[in-house]
Design a protein around this motif. Structure first.
Motif, mmCIF file in Angstrom:
data_model
loop_
_atom_site.group_PDB
_atom_site.id
_atom_site.type_symbol
_atom_site.label_atom_id
_atom_site.label_comp_id
_atom_site.label_asym_id
_atom_site.label_seq_id
_atom_site.Cartn_x
_atom_site.Cartn_y
_atom_site.Cartn_z
ATOM 1 N N LYS A 103 72.964 46.407 -0.627
ATOM 2 C CA LYS A 103 72.561 45.199 -1.341
ATOM 3 C C LYS A 103 72.083 44.184 -0.303
ATOM 4 C CE LYS A 103 74.387 41.721 -4.583
ATOM 5 N NZ LYS A 103 75.602 41.286 -5.323
ATOM 6 N N LEU A 104 70.764 43.886 -0.340
ATOM 7 C CA LEU A 104 70.158 43.045 0.694
ATOM 8 C C LEU A 104 69.446 41.851 0.065
ATOM 9 C CD1 LEU A 104 70.129 46.158 1.717
ATOM 10 C CD2 LEU A 104 68.457 45.350 3.389
ATOM 11 N N LYS A 105 69.487 40.731 0.748
ATOM 12 C CA LYS A 105 68.657 39.578 0.413
ATOM 13 C C LYS A 105 67.678 39.401 1.578
ATOM 14 C CE LYS A 105 68.791 36.979 -2.613
ATOM 15 N NZ LYS A 105 69.316 35.621 -2.806
ATOM 16 N N LEU A 106 66.372 39.585 1.284
ATOM 17 C CA LEU A 106 65.345 39.526 2.324
ATOM 18 C C LEU A 106 64.742 38.130 2.402
ATOM 19 C CD1 LEU A 106 63.429 42.889 1.673
ATOM 20 C CD2 LEU A 106 65.383 42.484 3.205
ATOM 21 N N ASP A 107 64.494 37.691 3.587
ATOM 22 C CA ASP A 107 63.716 36.479 3.830
ATOM 23 C C ASP A 107 62.329 36.952 4.258
ATOM 24 O OD1 ASP A 107 62.441 34.212 4.796
ATOM 25 O OD2 ASP A 107 64.271 33.366 5.660
ATOM 26 N N GLU A 108 61.394 36.954 3.329
ATOM 27 C CA GLU A 108 60.080 37.529 3.605
ATOM 28 C C GLU A 108 59.200 36.603 4.442
ATOM 29 O OE1 GLU A 108 58.168 39.637 0.325
ATOM 30 O OE2 GLU A 108 60.031 39.469 -0.829
ATOM 31 N N GLU A 109 59.540 35.349 4.526
ATOM 32 C CA GLU A 109 58.776 34.451 5.386
ATOM 33 C C GLU A 109 59.179 34.639 6.848
ATOM 34 O OE1 GLU A 109 59.044 30.433 4.114
ATOM 35 O OE2 GLU A 109 58.004 30.801 2.193
ATOM 36 N N GLU A 110 60.484 34.702 7.084
ATOM 37 C CA GLU A 110 60.978 34.884 8.445
ATOM 38 C C GLU A 110 61.071 36.352 8.831
ATOM 39 O OE1 GLU A 110 61.482 32.450 10.560
ATOM 40 O OE2 GLU A 110 60.949 30.944 9.036
ATOM 41 N N PHE B 163 70.070 64.771 -2.801
ATOM 42 C CA PHE B 163 68.782 64.467 -3.419
ATOM 43 C C PHE B 163 69.033 63.656 -4.691
ATOM 44 C CE2 PHE B 163 68.388 68.795 -1.603
ATOM 45 C CZ PHE B 163 67.429 68.557 -0.639
ATOM 46 N N CYS B 164 67.983 62.947 -5.104
ATOM 47 C CA CYS B 164 67.991 62.206 -6.383
ATOM 48 C C CYS B 164 69.076 61.145 -6.369
ATOM 49 C CB CYS B 164 68.148 63.158 -7.568
ATOM 50 S SG CYS B 164 66.927 64.490 -7.600
ATOM 51 N N GLY B 165 69.483 60.673 -7.551
ATOM 52 C CA GLY B 165 70.509 59.654 -7.665
ATOM 53 C C GLY B 165 69.928 58.273 -7.881
ATOM 54 N N ASN B 166 70.819 57.338 -8.266
ATOM 55 C CA ASN B 166 70.416 55.959 -8.556
ATOM 56 C C ASN B 166 71.626 55.049 -8.514
ATOM 57 O OD1 ASN B 166 70.906 57.420 -11.334
ATOM 58 N ND2 ASN B 166 71.312 55.237 -11.708
ATOM 59 N N ALA B 167 71.377 53.751 -8.367
ATOM 60 C CA ALA B 167 72.417 52.727 -8.453
ATOM 61 C C ALA B 167 71.814 51.516 -9.154
ATOM 62 C CB ALA B 167 72.934 52.354 -7.071
ATOM 63 N N ASP B 168 72.362 51.174 -10.313
ATOM 64 C CA ASP B 168 71.878 50.034 -11.092
ATOM 65 C C ASP B 168 72.928 48.942 -11.098
ATOM 66 O OD1 ASP B 168 69.265 50.904 -12.323
ATOM 67 O OD2 ASP B 168 70.531 52.555 -12.991
ATOM 68 N N SER B 169 72.534 47.755 -10.670
ATOM 69 C CA SER B 169 73.440 46.622 -10.665
ATOM 70 C C SER B 169 73.697 46.151 -12.097
ATOM 71 C CB SER B 169 72.854 45.474 -9.841
ATOM 72 O OG SER B 169 73.658 44.319 -9.948
ATOM 73 N N GLY C 243 67.514 38.246 -7.225
ATOM 74 C CA GLY C 243 66.662 38.485 -6.073
ATOM 75 C C GLY C 243 67.206 39.404 -5.006
ATOM 76 N N TYR C 244 68.293 40.110 -5.265
ATOM 77 C CA TYR C 244 68.802 41.070 -4.277
ATOM 78 C C TYR C 244 68.090 42.414 -4.447
ATOM 79 C CZ TYR C 244 72.658 37.980 -2.974
ATOM 80 O OH TYR C 244 73.411 36.912 -2.497
#
Length: 628
Positions: A548-555, A573-579, A530-531
């Protein structure tokens, strides 16, 4: 009487003496030199000539010639092989296949038939009157020489034409892989030709499978062709010569393969953990202004580099693997098409999404479905989600004339032209979502300076939003999208099209501090736990980072926030990061500043690089992703 007899005898003796003294050189001699099958003299090729390389003779030469004259094609393909102990891929004259050296056989010759040189015996039958002469079939015209023919093949479904003009000629193929046997098919239907593909007889319209164990610069596939009079041995490179040099270091310990796509080359690559090529496709090259613009931008930002940016044509964008719910594997990439390119702007790639099956065979091509006015647009190449066969999410950029821009943003008084983002979800040709950024006027004010010329004073195509990435959130099945020119990430309801929240940018709803906000980010993904991970180009500081963020969508708060950097790296430009699990990431650096690796796999917990891949200066990758 006696005197007459003596005179006659003397005359006879004189005749014999005269005849005995005649010069024997007036007798016709057999012509010297090699005789070809038509019975005409020809010069013998020099030893070692490329037109007729000379291997060691393994059969008696006259016997071989008799076999050739009798039509025994097997003798025409005899090759002498020699290998170096412990060396499975050494390039020598004659070409290499599977680690052995092959020397093409010499051009076969056949002695002329006796009728070619002997005079016919006079007929003892009475002549036939012209009116009663039997009708004769016209003699066949001269056959086309082998050197003037072209061999037509397909390799894994892609056409390949091989001119037979030169012996030992070497050719590229457009695609190969080491996972499944390459499927060759002979398309030339010429009864005069006998064709061998890597020692396998080829028949028109029938598949010939050849297993490729390694794709490398010194590994070749031999193709031998003869018409019974002449012979050609050609070689197919397993590694297309247009593929830039790959320099890997280290070896990944995580599962999966690397998937590379290029901005400036029609090339996609699949690499293993050590950087060896598992699959490649190199498409037709085109000249396209967009690729030149991007390359020029990269070059201007790298003024200290001696090498100029390399531009060979539009790239094949966003090569990726899709694992469907039923376990089926698909691959896809965006193939650009000049005919679809209606916008002249940086970062735009219009064409068709090509869908491949698990064996890299094309099974479908996807464009945008018809819009509300019945117009069909191409797809563009930033991202693509395949949920099932026939069910996908895709995007396009479209120029629109709008009149809903707020007055305080100084729109053109008679209507403004803007480049809108168009997102679609299509299932079995039915449009489930048809989302236009211009239907949401609240987004206009979030566009950053340099992209928001709503008065159309400096550009007729202001790219005010610039979509570049999307992912489906499994928690609620809604869509999370990245918009570069707003430095904003948004969640969009897949049913209504409503914007559910905004992260970062001027419209941030999660309370990010200024230093936490993204700047022209390019790539968002969700981890299994869920990150939200973001490849943040961070053009504002010219220091690219991974968030790398963990969101609290309710609060509507950020419950956890981490950022990672590789010192000195900046991707414009461009680029990516895959966990890859934990804090290990596969990073594709896109179009970057300075000298550095194109791909880095790094464990930020130990702060150790696990694998890196370097390409020559000027090679511009779109993404270097990793999929299991």
């Amino acid at each position: 009487m006696m005197k007459k007899t003596i005179a006659i005898i003397s005359a006879i003796l004189l005749c014999f003496v005269f005849l005995a003294g005649c010069d024997s050189n007036v007798i016709p001699q057999r012509p010297s030199g090699i005789i070809n099958v038509e019975g005409q003299p020809s010069e013998a090729p020099a030893q070692g000539s490329s037109m007729a390389p000379q291997p060691e003779q393994t059969t008696d030469q006259p016997a071989a010639e008799e076999s050739a004259a009798a039509g025994d094609s097997s003798s025409l393909f005899e090759e002498t092989t020699q290998g170096s102990a412990g060396n499975t891929s050494t390039e020598v004259s004659g070409g290499i296949t599977n680690g052995t050296t092959t020397s093409p056989s010499p051009s076969p010759t056949a002695p002329p038939s006796p009728s070619a040189t002997a005079s016919p015996a006079p007929s003892t039958e009475p002549s036939t009157p012209p009116s009663e002469a039997p009708t004769q079939e016209p003699s066949p015209g001269p056959s086309i020489p082998l050197t003037q023919k072209i061999l037509h093949l397909t390799v894994n479904g892609h056409s390949l034409d091989l001119p037979l003009e030169k012996n030992n000629a070497v050719f590229d193929v457009s695609t190969l892989n080491t996972e499944y046997a390459a499927v060759f098919q002979l398309k030339t239907d010429d009864s005069d030709l006998s064709v061998m593909l890597d020692s396998k007889k080829a028949q028109p319209g029938q598949d010939v499978e050849i297993k490729i164990n390694r794709i490398a610069y010194n590994e070749y596939i031999p193709v031998t062709v003869t018409d019974g009079r002449d012979i050609r041995t050609l070689f197919l490179r397993t590694l297309n010569s247009n593929i830039p040099t790959l320099t890997p270091a280290g070896k990944s310990e995580s599962d999966g393969h690397y998937y590379l796509s290029f901005v400036n080359r029609p090339l996609v690559l699949k690499l293993d953990a050590a950087g060896e090529i598992v699959y490649y496709y190199y498409g037709p090259e085109q000249d396209i202004p967009v690729a030149q613009d991007i390359a020029a931008t990269a070059e201007s930002a790298n003024e200290d580099q001696e090498d100029e940016a390399l531009v060979t044509g539009p790239g094949l964008w966003d090569f990726k693997k899709h694992t469907l719910p039923d376990g089926a594997v698909r691959y896809s990439y965006l193939e650009q098409n000049l005919n679809y390119n209606q916008l002249v702007m940086e970062g735009y790639a219009a064409g068709e999404r090509v869908i491949l099956d698990e064996k890299y065979q094309e099974v479908d091509r996807v464009q945008m479905a018809a819009d509300k006015d019945g117009k069909v647009y191409p797809a563009e190449g930033h991202d693509f989600i395949m949920l099932e066969d026939g069910h996908y999410l895709l995007s396009n950029y479209e120029l629109q004339l709008v009149d809903n821009i707020p007055v305080d943003l100084s729109p053109h008084p008679q209507g403004s032209k803007v480049v809108a983002t168009h997102l679609q979800e299509v299932k079995d040709n039915e449009v489930l979502l048809d989302w236009y950024s211009t239907d949401h006027p609240e987004l206009y004010s979030l566009s950053e300076d340099g992209y928001n010329d709503y008065a159309n004073e400096t550009t007729q195509q202001p790219d005010y939003i610039h979509f570049n990435s999307m992912i489906v959130d499994p928690a609620d099945d809604n869509l999370i999208c990245s918009f570069r020119n707003m430095s904003t990430i948004a969640k969009i309801d897949r049913e209504s099209g409503d914007i559910l929240w905004l992260l970062s940018g001027d419209g941030d709803q999660f309370g990010l501090m200024a230093e936490q906000k993204t700047s022209n980010q390019h790539y968002v993904r969700l981890t299994e736990d869920g990150y939200l991970t973001i490849f943040d180009n961070h053009n504002s500081t010219e220091s690219t980072r991974i968030l790398k963020l963990k969101l609290d969508e309710e609060e509507m708060t950020v419950a956890e926030y981490e950022e990672f950097e590789v010192p000195g790296r900046f991707s414009m430009f461009c680029g990516n990061a895959d966990s890859l699990g934990g804090n290990t990431f596969c990073i594709g650096w896109g179009i970057f500043e300075g000298d550095g690796a194109t791909l880095t796999e790094i464990d930020f917990d130990s702060n150790q690089k696990l694998f890196e891949l370097t390409l020559p200066a000027g090679e511009l990758t779109y993404r270097c992703a990793k999929y299991e």
